[in-house]
Design an enzyme around this catalytic site. Structure first.
Site, short mmCIF file in Angstrom:
data_model
loop_
_atom_site.label_atom_id
_atom_site.label_comp_id
_atom_site.label_asym_id
_atom_site.label_seq_id
_atom_site.Cartn_x
_atom_site.Cartn_y
_atom_site.Cartn_z
N CYS A 273 -6.39 1.39 2.39
CA CYS A 273 -7.33 2.51 2.45
C CYS A 273 -7.29 3.40 1.21
O CYS A 273 -8.29 4.04 0.89
CB CYS A 273 -7.05 3.34 3.70
SG CYS A 273 -7.37 2.46 5.25
N GLU B 243 0.85 -1.18 0.00
CA GLU B 243 0.00 0.00 0.00
C GLU B 243 0.89 1.23 0.00
O GLU B 243 1.95 1.25 0.63
CB GLU B 243 -0.93 0.05 1.21
CG GLU B 243 -1.78 1.32 1.23
CD GLU B 243 -2.84 1.35 2.30
OE1 GLU B 243 -3.77 2.18 2.18
OE2 GLU B 243 -2.75 0.57 3.25
N ASN C 36 -11.84 -3.27 0.38
CA ASN C 36 -10.74 -3.44 1.32
C ASN C 36 -11.27 -3.78 2.70
O ASN C 36 -11.53 -4.95 2.98
CB ASN C 36 -9.89 -2.16 1.35
CG ASN C 36 -8.81 -2.20 2.42
OD1 ASN C 36 -8.13 -3.21 2.58
ND2 ASN C 36 -8.67 -1.14 3.19
N GLU C 37 -11.48 -2.80 3.56
CA GLU C 37 -11.96 -3.06 4.92
C GLU C 37 -13.40 -2.59 5.08
O GLU C 37 -13.75 -1.94 6.06
CB GLU C 37 -11.05 -2.37 5.94
CG GLU C 37 -9.69 -3.05 6.09
CD GLU C 37 -8.82 -2.37 7.13
OE1 GLU C 37 -9.10 -1.20 7.49
OE2 GLU C 37 -7.83 -2.98 7.58
#
Length: 826
Positions: free
Chosen positions: A246, A51, A373-374
């Site tokens: 993120c 990332e 992603n999350e």
């Protein structure tokens, strides 16, 4: 539960602490069942998660040496400055008229009145430009002049201003043109810069100024920094997950990562700001020079499966982002479908043709794709199910990774797994956890009870967070111990990656990290060595095994340092006192005069008029104080939120195994949470108002913890003693090399004699065997630093092992991870 899962259950037999002083180390038996073939270990078991955080891409892995090369930062001239040598006069500014392209419309305009000894601009790079004597550097620049035939000079300048290389850009035309040349530095300089000088009067427009070392990874143009890329390649990763994280979600959908923006000529790739920018790195941007084509190419270069993550039409929920409208969802789904075509499609397909035009006729063989992603809650699954249907309809063999939220074992994780159990389709479920070393050791058998018929698991982000977020040997051995459990459960866990991967000194938003670097050096942490050893020794199958008589009884303790901190917030703290149960004062703040004793681990901290203030509104800012031997104390203080998204955090019991903390106004300023290592997180509803002082009190008495807000008891918890494992193990077979591979971790403070015992069907004949022992051993608090980069370094030793009746003993020092490889002889 299958046979392997049953065998992994550890026997509850205690080794007394007195054994630490025994003449002989305790013998811990490891029973290995070789009667069955064992479960296959996925090639993707150990991999990389990349990332763009901590300057991992621009200024890091991406080898571009010029910062703000297309003048598109918020500060359009960031990293650029004027240089006017003797007799020179001119001015420079930015312009947008008749730009090079619409994606990056800003360029630099120089109006030179008198060139003198040289009038121009200098780029300082990313904290300087690191040059090596005799090395070639490739310059590319887009340029035009007000009249044909103008000439400019290009120079590499040393930190002292001396010229280390010089060349000319001749015959500049009145229309935009790209000019390329090579420069050879005559000297090594870690703080050099790039200068462009006018040598005659007139107006010159400059855009997309790029400088690369010729020696990139695999020699590729627009390539990667060779030493960093090789450091990652040396880990023998089975996959590369990219680009986040993120940044995939974005801080709002306008900031989301759109992979199509990262294709084509780098001059035409639309720049985006990075959501990880902060006060220390205010111009943290994504040029997308390292784009999806480059990620796929890098994965191919290091023999890793590409695992891209696509935005699911939702921005970062942790930053209060929302989803796109139902009418807009189709475009995000189409982006995912187009990505698969870009990676795998034939040359005559629309997006396959783009790949071919970029220089890769063959497909990238994409097999795994992550959707989101999350993300969490029903809003995520509303989107995920649309993606899943569309992708499976067109690409039925594609394996799709789904999210289970940002943490494990909380309400979002439970909601996700209930969805999967009730019929929501999932090939692989992504789980993330950043936890204390003790948590990893206590949960090494986490996946032993997962449904063998359910989705596979991707441990997409994990790390041990030791005291002060340091990359200690203790943290690394805890990770190694935990990973024995991942191997033992290889029929459930198919992928795992430490996170974050890279961090540049001076531009850090998150700690700990696997690899640190500056412009000329690379630092491998103890955790890096653990991940590399696993990747380099991945077996083809894992055999059933169990460890007997491994536990050491530990007594519940409730003491350690104190601390204060914030998360996406700025806040103030004052009147901090720590007193013992018998009334002794351990600490009383005098912040008007001194901050002595405070360990400002992360954040922007100042002390004024008796108030300790933290103003960096990024995640996980913290300062510690005190001694680990403090216990049975009361912490009192006042705290006030100044601005930001959440409240503040109060730390207690901080020591080698992590720390407890009371998170006031967390989770979007909606809950208070009491987090204690070894206990399930407890949350209650609550919010913190901006501008108001709060009275906070935390009492530690024996094993009991009580947390008060404005003199009202809000939360409490009680610690329990634990049986701590002295040995963790997994055993596999490497069929290519015809070897048995033994993975062992000893996180305890005493050496252990590991006795491996095979049953009736043993792959090892009795007698003496030559073996290779790779061992990572150090004191628990040891860390690698740039000053001492090899304090923790694996040793590879040739050893002799004697097998008797299908069993042998291998000594495992304290605080050690090791891998033993022995040839199969029967």
């Amino acid at each position: 539960m299958n046979t392997l899962s049953s065998l992994v259950s550890f026997a509850v037999v205690s080794l007394q602490l007195a054994m630490a002083n025994a003449a002989e180390p305790p013998v811990v038996r490891v029973q290995v069942d070789a009667t069955a073939a064992g479960n296959a270990v996925a090639r993707t078991m150990h991999g990389l998660f990349f990332e763009d955080i901590n300057y991992a891409a621009d200024g890091g892995l991406y080898a571009e040496l010029v910062q703000n090369r297309s003048f598109e930062h918020q500060d359009k001239l960031y990293a650029w400055s004027e240089v006017a040598r003797t007799g020179a006069e001119g001015r420079f500014s930015v312009a947008t008229q008749e730009a090079l392209n619409s994606s990056n419309p800003t360029y630099l305009r120089m109006n030179v009145v008198r060139p003198g000894g040289g009038y121009g601009v200098v780029n300082s790079g990313f904290d300087g430009i690191a040059l090596k004597a005799g090395e070639v550097y490739r310059l590319a620049v887009h340029i035009r002049s007000e009249r044909p035939g103008m000439v400019m000079a290009v120079a590499l300048l040393g930190e002292d201003g001396s010229e280390l290389a010089r060349a000319k850009l001749e015959d500049i035309g009145t229309s935009w043109m790209r000019r390329d040349l090579e420069l050879v530095s005559i000297k090594t300089d870690a703080k050099a810069s790039l200068a462009l000088f006018a040598v005659e009067a007139g107006r010159v427009d400059i855009d997309m100024v790029s400088l690369f070392p010729a020696k990139t990874f695999k020699g590729r143009r627009n390539g990667l920094r060779a030493d960093l890329a090789q450091t990652l390649a040396d880990m023998k990763p089975g996959f590369l997950r990219f680009p986040g994280g993120c940044i995939v979600e974005g801080n709002g959908l306008s900031n989301a990562y759109r992979w199509k923006d990262t294709l084509g000529d780098i001059a035409s790739r639309r720049q985006n700001w990075n959501l990880w920018k902060n006060q220390k790195s205010p111009e943290y941007n994504q040029t997308y020079g390292l784009g999806f084509f480059e990620y796929f190419q890098f994965a191919e270069d290091i023999g890793a499966e590409p695992v891209p993550v696509v935005n699911c039409g939702m921005s970062c929920q942790a930053r209060k982002g929302g989803p796109c409208s139902p009418e807009e969802l189709g475009q995000w789904v189409q982006d995912a479908l187009d990505l698969v075509e870009f990676a795998n499609g034939p040359a005559e397909s629309k997006w396959g043709a783009v790949r071919v035009a970029m220089g890769h006729p063959a497909p990238f063989h994409l097999k795994i794709l992550a959707v989101g992603n999350e993300q969490w809650s029903q809003s995520y699954f509303n989107h995920y199910e649309v993606f899943n249907r569309a992708l499976k309809a067109r690409y039925p063999d594609l394996r799709i990774i789904s999210s289970s939220g940002p943490f494990v074992d909380d309400q979002h994780w439970n909601f996700a797994w209930e969805k999967f159990k009730s019929g929501t389709p999932a090939d692989i479920v992504d789980e993330h956890y950043y936890v204390a070393p003790d948590w990893l050791q206590g949960n090494s058998d986490r996946y032993s009870n997962y449904d063998r018929k359910g989705p596979k698991v991707f441990v997409g982000e994990f790390a041990a967070h030791d005291r002060g977020r340091r990359s200690t040997q203790r943290a690394a051995v805890a990770e190694a111990a935990y990973m024995t459990g991942l191997l033992r459960n290889a029929d459930v866990v198919v992928m795992a990656a430490y996170a974050p991967l890279l961090a540049k000194m001076g531009h850090v938003q998150w700690e700990p990290n696997l690899v640190w670097f500056d412009n000329s050096r690379v630092l491998r942490t103890a955790s890096y060595h653990v991940q590399a050893i696993y990747g380099q020794n991945r077996p083809d199958t894992v055999l059933s095994s169990r460890v007997l008589a491994s536990k050491i009884q530990t007594v519940a303790t409730n003491g350690g340092r104190i601390g204060v901190g914030t998360w996406n917030t700025s806040a103030e703290f004052k009147e901090i006192t720590v007193t013992t149960a018998d009334g002794r004062t351990l600490y009383r703040s005098d912040l008007a005069n001194t901050v002595a004793g405070w360990d400002f681990a992360r954040g922007s901290w100042t002390a004024t008029d008796g108030v300790l203030r933290q103003t960096d509104e990024t995640t996980d800012r913290v300062a510690y104080l005190g001694e680990e031997k403090w216990h049975d104390y009361t912490l009192r203080l006042k705290a006030r939120k100044l601005s930001g998204q959440e409240g503040f955090m109060i730390y207690f019991g901080a020591g080698e195994s992590g720390s407890g903390h009371w998170n006031l106004g967390g989770w979007g300023n909606k809950q208070h949470g009491l987090d204690v290592p070894g206990l399930e997180s407890k949350k209650v509803n609550g919010a913190i108002q901006t501008g108001r002082w709060y009275d906070i009190r935390i009492e530690l008495r024996g094993a009991d913890i009580k947390a008060y807000l404005d003199e009202k008891l809000i939360q409490s918890a009680t610690l329990a003693g634990t049986n701590r494992e002295a040995l963790y193990a997994a055993v596999g077979r490497d069929e290519k090399h015809r070897e048995v591979v033994f993975f062992v971790a000893n996180p305890s403070s005493q050496p252990v004699a590991a006795r491996f015992e095979f049953g009736e069907k043993t792959p090892l004949a009795d007698g003496k065997h030559d073996a290779r022992w790779t061992v990572l051993s150090a004191l628990p608090d040891a860390v690698n630093t740039f000053e001492a980069p090899e304090s923790i370094e694996p040793r590879v030793e040739a050893v002799s092992v004697r097998v008797e009746s299908g069993a042998f003993i291998q000594m495992i020092p304290a605080n050690t991870f090791g891998v033993l490889r022995m040839g199969i002889t029967r």
